[in-house]
Design a protein around this motif. Structure first.
Motif, PDB file in Angstrom:
ATOM      1  N   LYS A  71     -11.717  24.019  23.874  1.00  0.00           N
ATOM      2  CA  LYS A  71     -11.220  22.209  24.142  1.00  0.00           C
ATOM      3  C   LYS A  71      -9.547  22.156  24.548  1.00  0.00           C
ATOM      4  CE  LYS A  71     -12.482  21.600  19.862  1.00  0.00           C
ATOM      5  NZ  LYS A  71     -12.483  20.670  18.912  1.00  0.00           N
ATOM      6  N   GLN A  91     -11.140  14.455  29.257  1.00  0.00           N
ATOM      7  CA  GLN A  91     -10.886  13.847  28.053  1.00  0.00           C
ATOM      8  C   GLN A  91      -9.898  13.426  27.925  1.00  0.00           C
ATOM      9  OE1 GLN A  91      -8.969  15.980  23.700  1.00  0.00           O
ATOM     10  NE2 GLN A  91      -8.796  16.957  25.024  1.00  0.00           N
ATOM     11  N   ALA A  93      -9.768  10.921  25.631  1.00  0.00           N
ATOM     12  CA  ALA A  93      -8.759  10.651  24.441  1.00  0.00           C
ATOM     13  C   ALA A  93      -8.625  11.251  23.263  1.00  0.00           C
ATOM     14  CB  ALA A  93      -8.923   9.058  23.762  1.00  0.00           C
ATOM     15  N   SER A  94      -7.929  11.981  23.099  1.00  0.00           N
ATOM     16  CA  SER A  94      -7.813  12.669  21.784  1.00  0.00           C
ATOM     17  C   SER A  94      -9.303  13.326  21.351  1.00  0.00           C
ATOM     18  CB  SER A  94      -6.830  12.722  20.670  1.00  0.00           C
ATOM     19  OG  SER A  94      -6.488  14.329  19.849  1.00  0.00           O
ATOM     20  N   GLY A  95      -9.798  15.163  21.345  1.00  0.00           N
ATOM     21  CA  GLY A  95     -10.951  15.013  21.123  1.00  0.00           C
ATOM     22  C   GLY A  95     -12.314  13.784  21.258  1.00  0.00           C
ATOM     23  N   GLU A  96     -12.258  12.950  22.389  1.00  0.00           N
ATOM     24  CA  GLU A  96     -13.184  13.015  23.391  1.00  0.00           C
ATOM     25  C   GLU A  96     -13.142  13.436  24.619  1.00  0.00           C
ATOM     26  OE1 GLU A  96     -14.491   8.365  25.890  1.00  0.00           O
ATOM     27  OE2 GLU A  96     -12.672   8.384  24.466  1.00  0.00           O
ATOM     28  N   PHE A  97     -14.354  14.384  24.547  1.00  0.00           N
ATOM     29  CA  PHE A  97     -14.749  14.843  25.424  1.00  0.00           C
ATOM     30  C   PHE A  97     -15.625  13.930  27.113  1.00  0.00           C
ATOM     31  CE2 PHE A  97     -12.456  17.558  22.856  1.00  0.00           C
ATOM     32  CZ  PHE A  97     -11.922  18.501  23.535  1.00  0.00           C
ATOM     33  N   LYS A  98     -16.085  14.059  27.758  1.00  0.00           N
ATOM     34  CA  LYS A  98     -16.620  14.359  28.904  1.00  0.00           C
ATOM     35  C   LYS A  98     -17.019  15.293  29.937  1.00  0.00           C
ATOM     36  CE  LYS A  98     -17.392   9.857  27.292  1.00  0.00           C
ATOM     37  NZ  LYS A  98     -18.525   8.861  27.264  1.00  0.00           N
ATOM     38  N   THR A 131     -13.548   8.214  32.343  1.00  0.00           N
ATOM     39  CA  THR A 131     -14.539   8.059  31.148  1.00  0.00           C
ATOM     40  C   THR A 131     -15.379   8.003  31.006  1.00  0.00           C
ATOM     41  OG1 THR A 131     -12.274   7.031  29.676  1.00  0.00           O
ATOM     42  CG2 THR A 131     -13.922   6.235  29.098  1.00  0.00           C
ATOM     43  N   THR A 132     -15.749   7.425  32.331  1.00  0.00           N
ATOM     44  CA  THR A 132     -17.267   6.311  32.678  1.00  0.00           C
ATOM     45  C   THR A 132     -17.465   7.566  34.183  1.00  0.00           C
ATOM     46  OG1 THR A 132     -16.455   5.272  34.481  1.00  0.00           O
ATOM     47  CG2 THR A 132     -17.242   4.826  32.442  1.00  0.00           C
ATOM     48  N   GLU A 146     -22.940  12.213  35.226  1.00  0.00           N
ATOM     49  CA  GLU A 146     -22.335  11.903  33.545  1.00  0.00           C
ATOM     50  C   GLU A 146     -23.547  13.618  33.561  1.00  0.00           C
ATOM     51  OE1 GLU A 146     -20.642  10.544  29.848  1.00  0.00           O
ATOM     52  OE2 GLU A 146     -21.976   9.343  31.129  1.00  0.00           O
TER      53      GLU A 146
END
Length: 159
Positions: A71, A91, A93-98, A131-132, A146
């Motif tokens: 991470k 990432q 946002a902090s802690g959100e992984f794609k 993000t998307t 994705e």
């Protein structure tokens, strides 16, 4: 009594240059090809075997790297391209992984980098949302597919 000096001697046979012999390399290559042909005979065509071997090797390599993603190597607001595995992990946002396929949907180039909130393809300038995976700038018209991300402890795995 017989003396050793009285016994007839025979010289070893001389090398006959007129006899053609295969080189060691040819013999070894022929033996290897024969073994390979026998091994493949019961398992389908040589092309099928080659495709299976390549696929298995790339699946194993991709799995090893995907499981090894830390991470800490994925910057917040950015991401990292794993070109060999054709994978990009972000990432937003902090802690959100794609994770997305790193193959640009325009002409199948592997994307180059992640910067300023987009996944960027250097071939023709396409940009995708971190993000998307949606297209933010063409010529690509389809989003990056994705992938499923699983976060466990300090690591990330992607399937």
């Amino acid at each position: 009594m017989t003396h050793l000096d009285d016994e007839p001697t025979t010289a070893p046979p001389a090398h006959d240059a007129s006899v053609s012999r295969p080189s060691r390399r040819v013999v070894l290559a022929s033996a290897g090809a024969g073994v390979g042909a026998v091994a493949l005979a019961g398992c389908g065509s040589a092309q099928d075997a080659a495709n299976t071997a390549v696929s298995s090797a790339s699946d194993a390599a991709a799995g090893a790297v995907k499981d090894a993603i830390s991470k800490a190597t994925i910057p917040v607001g950015g991401g990292k391209v794993f070109a060999d595995q054709k994978l990009v992990v972000t990432q937003p946002a902090s802690g959100e992984f794609k994770a997305f396929s790193a193959v640009c949907t325009h002409q199948s180039c592997v994307v180059a980098d992640v910067a300023d909130g987009t996944i960027n393809c250097a071939c023709h300038g396409s940009k995708f949302d971190i993000t998307t995976g949606a297209v933010k700038n063409g010529p690509a018209s389809s989003p990056l597919p994705e992938k499923k991300v699983t976060v466990s402890g300090d690591g990330i795995s992607v399937t």
